[in-house]
Design a protein around this motif. Structure first.
Motif, PDB file in Angstrom:
ATOM      1  N   PRO A  36       0.795  -1.231   0.000  1.00 32.72           N
ATOM      2  CA  PRO A  36       0.000   0.000   0.000  1.00 32.72           C
ATOM      3  C   PRO A  36       0.828   1.283   0.000  1.00 32.72           C
ATOM      4  O   PRO A  36       0.461   2.249  -0.670  1.00 32.72           O
ATOM      5  CB  PRO A  36      -0.836  -0.096   1.276  1.00 32.72           C
ATOM      6  CG  PRO A  36      -0.775  -1.509   1.688  1.00 32.72           C
ATOM      7  CD  PRO A  36       0.484  -2.080   1.144  1.00 32.72           C
ATOM      8  N   ILE A  37       1.919   1.286   0.718  1.00 35.59           N
ATOM      9  CA  ILE A  37       2.745   2.495   0.782  1.00 35.59           C
ATOM     10  C   ILE A  37       3.320   2.808  -0.595  1.00 35.59           C
ATOM     11  O   ILE A  37       3.222   3.951  -1.075  1.00 35.59           O
ATOM     12  CB  ILE A  37       3.876   2.350   1.825  1.00 35.59           C
ATOM     13  CG1 ILE A  37       3.300   2.094   3.223  1.00 35.59           C
ATOM     14  CG2 ILE A  37       4.782   3.568   1.808  1.00 35.59           C
ATOM     15  CD1 ILE A  37       2.410   3.190   3.767  1.00 35.59           C
ATOM     16  N   GLY A  42       3.301   6.141  -5.389  1.00 33.34           N
ATOM     17  CA  GLY A  42       3.237   6.201  -6.845  1.00 33.34           C
ATOM     18  C   GLY A  42       2.085   7.067  -7.315  1.00 33.34           C
ATOM     19  O   GLY A  42       2.228   7.886  -8.226  1.00 33.34           O
ATOM     20  N   TYR A  43       0.935   6.920  -6.690  1.00 38.24           N
ATOM     21  CA  TYR A  43      -0.229   7.725  -7.046  1.00 38.24           C
ATOM     22  C   TYR A  43       0.007   9.200  -6.734  1.00 38.24           C
ATOM     23  O   TYR A  43      -0.277  10.070  -7.562  1.00 38.24           O
ATOM     24  CB  TYR A  43      -1.490   7.241  -6.325  1.00 38.24           C
ATOM     25  CG  TYR A  43      -2.646   8.174  -6.555  1.00 38.24           C
ATOM     26  CD1 TYR A  43      -3.305   8.182  -7.781  1.00 38.24           C
ATOM     27  CD2 TYR A  43      -3.044   9.080  -5.587  1.00 38.24           C
ATOM     28  CE1 TYR A  43      -4.341   9.065  -8.016  1.00 38.24           C
ATOM     29  CE2 TYR A  43      -4.076   9.966  -5.812  1.00 38.24           C
ATOM     30  CZ  TYR A  43      -4.722   9.966  -7.035  1.00 38.24           C
ATOM     31  OH  TYR A  43      -5.741  10.863  -7.270  1.00 38.24           O
ATOM     32  N   ILE A  44       0.521   9.480  -5.548  1.00 40.14           N
ATOM     33  CA  ILE A  44       0.734  10.873  -5.147  1.00 40.14           C
ATOM     34  C   ILE A  44       1.727  11.566  -6.075  1.00 40.14           C
ATOM     35  O   ILE A  44       1.526  12.711  -6.470  1.00 40.14           O
ATOM     36  CB  ILE A  44       1.195  10.958  -3.669  1.00 40.14           C
ATOM     37  CG1 ILE A  44       0.050  10.540  -2.745  1.00 40.14           C
ATOM     38  CG2 ILE A  44       1.677  12.360  -3.325  1.00 40.14           C
ATOM     39  CD1 ILE A  44       0.471  10.271  -1.312  1.00 40.14           C
ATOM     40  N   LEU A  45       2.793  10.865  -6.440  1.00 34.45           N
ATOM     41  CA  LEU A  45       3.802  11.466  -7.311  1.00 34.45           C
ATOM     42  C   LEU A  45       3.299  11.676  -8.742  1.00 34.45           C
ATOM     43  O   LEU A  45       3.644  12.675  -9.377  1.00 34.45           O
ATOM     44  CB  LEU A  45       5.070  10.615  -7.327  1.00 34.45           C
ATOM     45  CG  LEU A  45       5.868  10.580  -6.033  1.00 34.45           C
ATOM     46  CD1 LEU A  45       7.031   9.607  -6.156  1.00 34.45           C
ATOM     47  CD2 LEU A  45       6.372  11.972  -5.676  1.00 34.45           C
ATOM     48  N   SER A  46       2.512  10.748  -9.237  1.00 33.61           N
ATOM     49  CA  SER A  46       2.128  10.795 -10.651  1.00 33.61           C
ATOM     50  C   SER A  46       0.679  11.215 -10.905  1.00 33.61           C
ATOM     51  O   SER A  46       0.343  11.631 -12.004  1.00 33.61           O
ATOM     52  CB  SER A  46       2.326   9.419 -11.276  1.00 33.61           C
ATOM     53  OG  SER A  46       1.381   8.505 -10.745  1.00 33.61           O
ATOM     54  N   GLU A  47      -0.159  11.066  -9.909  1.00 27.19           N
ATOM     55  CA  GLU A  47      -1.607  11.243 -10.015  1.00 27.19           C
ATOM     56  C   GLU A  47      -2.216  10.278 -11.049  1.00 27.19           C
ATOM     57  O   GLU A  47      -3.275  10.502 -11.596  1.00 27.19           O
ATOM     58  CB  GLU A  47      -1.993  12.686 -10.331  1.00 27.19           C
ATOM     59  CG  GLU A  47      -3.385  13.025  -9.889  1.00 27.19           C
ATOM     60  CD  GLU A  47      -3.731  14.506  -9.940  1.00 27.19           C
ATOM     61  OE1 GLU A  47      -4.788  14.861  -9.431  1.00 27.19           O
ATOM     62  OE2 GLU A  47      -2.943  15.303 -10.483  1.00 27.19           O
ATOM     63  N   LEU A  61     -12.512   6.705  -4.546  1.00 26.74           N
ATOM     64  CA  LEU A  61     -12.343   7.441  -3.288  1.00 26.74           C
ATOM     65  C   LEU A  61     -11.094   8.320  -3.295  1.00 26.74           C
ATOM     66  O   LEU A  61     -11.148   9.479  -2.864  1.00 26.74           O
ATOM     67  CB  LEU A  61     -12.259   6.467  -2.111  1.00 26.74           C
ATOM     68  CG  LEU A  61     -13.548   5.808  -1.676  1.00 26.74           C
ATOM     69  CD1 LEU A  61     -13.266   4.738  -0.627  1.00 26.74           C
ATOM     70  CD2 LEU A  61     -14.506   6.846  -1.132  1.00 26.74           C
ATOM     71  N   ILE A  62      -9.982   7.783  -3.776  1.00 25.95           N
ATOM     72  CA  ILE A  62      -8.719   8.528  -3.725  1.00 25.95           C
ATOM     73  C   ILE A  62      -8.794   9.796  -4.562  1.00 25.95           C
ATOM     74  O   ILE A  62      -8.127  10.784  -4.272  1.00 25.95           O
ATOM     75  CB  ILE A  62      -7.517   7.641  -4.141  1.00 25.95           C
ATOM     76  CG1 ILE A  62      -6.187   8.243  -3.688  1.00 25.95           C
ATOM     77  CG2 ILE A  62      -7.484   7.421  -5.640  1.00 25.95           C
ATOM     78  CD1 ILE A  62      -5.882   8.095  -2.257  1.00 25.95           C
ATOM     79  N   ASP A  68      -2.270  18.349  -3.436  1.00 23.77           N
ATOM     80  CA  ASP A  68      -1.603  19.428  -2.705  1.00 23.77           C
ATOM     81  C   ASP A  68      -2.087  19.504  -1.263  1.00 23.77           C
ATOM     82  O   ASP A  68      -1.297  19.664  -0.335  1.00 23.77           O
ATOM     83  CB  ASP A  68      -1.827  20.779  -3.394  1.00 23.77           C
ATOM     84  CG  ASP A  68      -1.143  20.875  -4.744  1.00 23.77           C
ATOM     85  OD1 ASP A  68      -0.162  20.129  -4.971  1.00 23.77           O
ATOM     86  OD2 ASP A  68      -1.582  21.690  -5.576  1.00 23.77           O
ATOM     87  N   GLU A  69      -3.377  19.365  -1.094  1.00 22.10           N
ATOM     88  CA  GLU A  69      -3.974  19.385   0.245  1.00 22.10           C
ATOM     89  C   GLU A  69      -3.464  18.201   1.076  1.00 22.10           C
ATOM     90  O   GLU A  69      -3.143  18.342   2.260  1.00 22.10           O
ATOM     91  CB  GLU A  69      -5.486  19.329   0.089  1.00 22.10           C
ATOM     92  CG  GLU A  69      -6.268  19.592   1.331  1.00 22.10           C
ATOM     93  CD  GLU A  69      -7.769  19.593   1.059  1.00 22.10           C
ATOM     94  OE1 GLU A  69      -8.487  20.006   1.984  1.00 22.10           O
ATOM     95  OE2 GLU A  69      -8.227  19.178  -0.023  1.00 22.10           O
ATOM     96  N   LEU A  70      -3.367  17.046   0.443  1.00 22.65           N
ATOM     97  CA  LEU A  70      -2.866  15.857   1.119  1.00 22.65           C
ATOM     98  C   LEU A  70      -1.405  16.035   1.531  1.00 22.65           C
ATOM     99  O   LEU A  70      -1.033  15.735   2.664  1.00 22.65           O
ATOM    100  CB  LEU A  70      -3.010  14.630   0.219  1.00 22.65           C
ATOM    101  CG  LEU A  70      -2.418  13.326   0.748  1.00 22.65           C
ATOM    102  CD1 LEU A  70      -3.054  12.934   2.072  1.00 22.65           C
ATOM    103  CD2 LEU A  70      -2.579  12.225  -0.285  1.00 22.65           C
ATOM    104  N   LEU A  71      -0.580  16.542   0.629  1.00 24.88           N
ATOM    105  CA  LEU A  71       0.833  16.750   0.951  1.00 24.88           C
ATOM    106  C   LEU A  71       1.002  17.751   2.091  1.00 24.88           C
ATOM    107  O   LEU A  71       1.847  17.559   2.974  1.00 24.88           O
ATOM    108  CB  LEU A  71       1.604  17.200  -0.290  1.00 24.88           C
ATOM    109  CG  LEU A  71       1.827  16.105  -1.326  1.00 24.88           C
ATOM    110  CD1 LEU A  71       2.380  16.701  -2.617  1.00 24.88           C
ATOM    111  CD2 LEU A  71       2.752  15.033  -0.794  1.00 24.88           C
ATOM    112  N   GLN A  72       0.208  18.805   2.095  1.00 22.58           N
ATOM    113  CA  GLN A  72       0.267  19.771   3.195  1.00 22.58           C
ATOM    114  C   GLN A  72      -0.067  19.101   4.524  1.00 22.58           C
ATOM    115  O   GLN A  72       0.625  19.312   5.529  1.00 22.58           O
ATOM    116  CB  GLN A  72      -0.698  20.927   2.948  1.00 22.58           C
ATOM    117  CG  GLN A  72      -0.236  21.886   1.881  1.00 22.58           C
ATOM    118  CD  GLN A  72      -1.261  22.974   1.614  1.00 22.58           C
ATOM    119  OE1 GLN A  72      -2.313  23.039   2.259  1.00 22.58           O
ATOM    120  NE2 GLN A  72      -0.964  23.833   0.654  1.00 22.58           N
TER     121      GLN A  72
END
Length: 81
Positions: A36-37, A42-47, A61-62, A68-72
């Protein structure tokens, strides 16, 4: 009886919603045998949504989370701010 006003923060509510979504997505990825990590990173970096399984509606859901909000929120939690 003391009458106190409770503060309300939409930001806190949004962070709770993101945490709930991430927990659900994490569980779906784990159930399907993925790391999962790695998949979430991979998703966060590439969308690219193909990093996330469609199992238990995880991919849909994702997409309700702004990266940006998630990274903050992640940096805030990591630094304890």
């Amino acid at each position: 009886m003391i009458d106190k006003t409770m503060p309300f923060s939409l930001k806190d509510e949004r962070e709770n919603e993101m945490k709930e979504i991430l927990t659900t997505v994490y569980g779906a990825l784990k159930e399907k045998g993925y790391n999962p990590i790695n998949q979430l990173v991979g998703y966060i970096l590439s969308e690219d949504p193909t990093y996330i399984t469609t199992y238990n509606n995880a991919r849909s859901l994702i997409r309700h989370i702004d990266r940006d909000e998630l990274l903050q929120a992640m940096v805030k939690n990591y630094l304890g701010s």
